[in-house]
Design a protein around this motif. Structure first.
Motif, mmCIF file in Angstrom:
data_model
loop_
_atom_site.group_PDB
_atom_site.id
_atom_site.type_symbol
_atom_site.label_atom_id
_atom_site.label_comp_id
_atom_site.label_asym_id
_atom_site.label_seq_id
_atom_site.Cartn_x
_atom_site.Cartn_y
_atom_site.Cartn_z
ATOM 1 N N UNK A 189 -12.401 0.839 -22.548
ATOM 2 C CA UNK A 189 -12.629 1.942 -23.483
ATOM 3 C C UNK A 189 -11.999 1.638 -24.841
ATOM 4 N N UNK A 190 -12.704 1.973 -25.914
ATOM 5 C CA UNK A 190 -12.216 1.708 -27.266
ATOM 6 C C UNK A 190 -12.622 2.862 -28.173
ATOM 7 N N UNK A 191 -11.753 3.189 -29.109
ATOM 8 C CA UNK A 191 -12.038 4.269 -30.056
ATOM 9 C C UNK A 191 -11.569 3.884 -31.455
ATOM 10 N N UNK A 192 -12.052 2.742 -31.988
ATOM 11 C CA UNK A 192 -11.618 2.336 -33.326
ATOM 12 C C UNK A 192 -12.108 3.309 -34.387
ATOM 13 N N UNK A 193 -11.247 3.610 -35.343
ATOM 14 C CA UNK A 193 -11.598 4.572 -36.368
ATOM 15 C C UNK A 193 -12.601 4.010 -37.364
ATOM 16 N N UNK A 194 -12.699 2.678 -37.441
ATOM 17 C CA UNK A 194 -13.589 2.074 -38.438
ATOM 18 C C UNK A 194 -14.958 1.723 -37.866
ATOM 19 N N UNK A 195 -15.319 2.247 -36.714
ATOM 20 C CA UNK A 195 -16.576 1.840 -36.083
ATOM 21 C C UNK A 195 -17.783 2.325 -36.903
ATOM 22 N N UNK A 196 -18.810 1.498 -36.930
ATOM 23 C CA UNK A 196 -20.107 1.851 -37.490
ATOM 24 C C UNK A 196 -21.183 1.444 -36.502
ATOM 25 N N UNK A 197 -22.244 2.225 -36.436
ATOM 26 C CA UNK A 197 -23.367 1.931 -35.549
ATOM 27 C C UNK A 197 -24.635 1.888 -36.389
ATOM 28 N N UNK A 198 -25.472 0.859 -36.173
ATOM 29 C CA UNK A 198 -26.723 0.792 -36.922
ATOM 30 C C UNK A 198 -27.752 -0.037 -36.158
ATOM 31 N N UNK A 199 -29.005 0.007 -36.634
ATOM 32 C CA UNK A 199 -30.055 -0.867 -36.122
ATOM 33 C C UNK A 199 -30.465 -0.590 -34.691
ATOM 34 N N UNK A 200 -30.910 0.631 -34.394
ATOM 35 C CA UNK A 200 -31.325 0.986 -33.033
ATOM 36 C C UNK A 200 -32.677 0.355 -32.701
ATOM 37 N N UNK A 201 -32.817 -0.067 -31.435
ATOM 38 C CA UNK A 201 -34.110 -0.455 -30.873
ATOM 39 C C UNK A 201 -34.184 0.141 -29.479
ATOM 40 N N UNK A 202 -35.299 0.764 -29.129
ATOM 41 C CA UNK A 202 -35.411 1.514 -27.878
ATOM 42 C C UNK A 202 -35.938 0.642 -26.738
ATOM 43 N N UNK A 203 -35.331 0.824 -25.549
ATOM 44 C CA UNK A 203 -35.799 0.132 -24.352
ATOM 45 C C UNK A 203 -36.790 0.975 -23.569
ATOM 46 N N UNK A 204 -36.737 2.307 -23.728
ATOM 47 C CA UNK A 204 -37.684 3.191 -23.059
ATOM 48 C C UNK A 204 -37.849 4.452 -23.902
ATOM 49 N N UNK A 205 -38.563 5.415 -23.362
ATOM 50 C CA UNK A 205 -38.852 6.639 -24.103
ATOM 51 C C UNK A 205 -37.973 7.795 -23.666
ATOM 52 N N UNK A 206 -36.916 7.500 -22.909
ATOM 53 C CA UNK A 206 -36.112 8.569 -22.333
ATOM 54 C C UNK A 206 -34.643 8.495 -22.710
ATOM 55 N N UNK A 207 -34.008 7.298 -22.515
ATOM 56 C CA UNK A 207 -32.554 7.296 -22.690
ATOM 57 C C UNK A 207 -31.926 5.979 -23.137
ATOM 58 N N UNK A 208 -32.503 4.824 -22.807
ATOM 59 C CA UNK A 208 -31.818 3.554 -23.028
ATOM 60 C C UNK A 208 -32.243 2.929 -24.363
ATOM 61 N N UNK A 209 -31.250 2.423 -25.089
ATOM 62 C CA UNK A 209 -31.505 1.760 -26.368
ATOM 63 C C UNK A 209 -30.456 0.681 -26.583
ATOM 64 N N UNK A 210 -30.689 -0.156 -27.570
ATOM 65 C CA UNK A 210 -29.709 -1.146 -28.020
ATOM 66 C C UNK A 210 -29.427 -0.889 -29.497
#
Length: 338
Positions: A189-210
């Motif tokens: 588990x990690x909770x860095x304060x400087x985290x950024x998330x970008x560039x989603x690509x979907x694996x299905x139409x319900x829940x899973x992505x990268x």
């Protein structure tokens, strides 16, 4: 949406960059105005029927009266006549039923919006973006849409940049900023304060992505779960992932160097084996989220160094020795509608 917003903004940019005497600036203004008032220099379809069937969707970047307008060409003839939609976008993605458009509205106060449109390019919903549009992706059936915006800074090279990436159900609720999901790095588990998330690509139409998570000067490919609200790292040094149509590989850009000297090269990761293939036949800087034309070919935009605002879409086979080929001139942000 006015298709005139983009050419006017481009003209202002050209004039801002122009230097020298007043006479030079006036001539630059006249030349630029003439260009943005002119028709496209590429072939234009005379009938909407030309855009039927499998198509490539992209943002037109010719400096003319259609600058910034989304266009389509048949997949069977990508260099052929393009059909213009009348919709202006900075970034675009599309499926057979849904389109996602990120746009900048310039006025007294600059605004940023994420639009959802139907198959006829009619707006069905919108939401404000917190900053400059960066990336958008739809799930395969068009029921989920992801958007990334820069909250501060204007590129990944900017010191202290921050992104906001959100996934929402089309016509429904938002899953919120992905930075709020529980993150595990290498199983811990990690909770860095400087985290950024970008560039989603979907694996299905319900829940899973990268997606990409950046923290402490490193980037990770993460597998996300919308239901569990989790992000788990899969590999290091992966940015702007794009899942192949068969779901077995991730195309991405790989960084070489740091700061202003950073350069990105396209690469492919086999999810089953972890094998990484660098597509070294492309020697230019590729700062884009790749798209898949088919199971063996990726697409991306490359700006022209000698023509500000103009870019082209190139194709590249995933064979490591392959050379890039020009696919669509005067184009950006490609998306494939099969």
């Amino acid at each position: 949406m006015s298709r005139r917003t983009r050419p006017a903004a481009f003209a202002a940019l050209c004039l801002a960059l122009a230097g020298g005497s007043t006479a030079y600036v006036l001539q630059e203004r006249a030349d630029t105005q003439e260009r943005i008032s002119s028709p496209p220099s590429v072939p234009v379809a005379t009938s909407p029927a030309a855009a039927e069937g499998p198509v490539l969707v992209f943002r037109h970047t010719g400096v003319d009266q259609e600058y910034g307008v989304v266009a389509t060409v048949p997949l069977a003839d990508p260099s052929g006549p393009r059909s213009f939609t009348g919709v202006v976008c900075d970034r675009v993605d599309a499926t057979a039923t849904t389109r996602s458009c990120l746009r900048t509205g310039r006025g007294v106060v600059t605004s940023y919006d994420a639009l959802v449109l139907d198959a006829d390019w009619e707006e069905t919903g919108s939401a404000p973006l917190p900053g400059l549009p960066s990336r958008t992706r739809l799930s395969p059936d068009g029921s989920l849409v992801a958007t990334t915006a820069f909250v501060s800074g204007h590129s990944y090279l900017t010191r202290g940049f921050s992104t906001a990436t959100e996934v929402r159900r089309v016509g429904g609720a938002s899953y919120g900023n992905l930075e709020e999901f529980a993150l595990e790095i290498d199983g811990e588990p990690a909770a860095p304060r400087d985290r950024n998330v970008w560039g989603v690509t979907f694996a299905d139409d319900d829940r899973i992505f990268y997606a990409t998570v950046g923290t402490r000067g490193r980037t990770y490919l993460v597998r996300g779960d919308l239901v569990e609200r989790t992000l788990e790292t899969v590999a290091d040094d992966v940015e702007c992932p794009s899942l192949s149509p068969d779901g077995t590989r991730i195309a991405f850009k790989q960084a070489d160097g740091r700061g202003s000297g950073r350069r990105w090269t396209p690469a492919v990761l086999d999810l089953a084996t972890g094998e990484r293939t660098v597509l070294s036949g492309e020697e230019r800087n590729v700062d884009d989220q790749l798209a898949w034309l088919d199971d063996d070919t990726v697409l991306y935009g490359v700006p022209r160094p000698d023509e500000p605002g103009v870019s082209d879409v190139w194709s590249l086979d995933t064979d490591p020795d392959a050379e890039p080929e020009l696919l669509v001139e005067q184009a950006w942000s490609p998306g494939v509608v099969r």
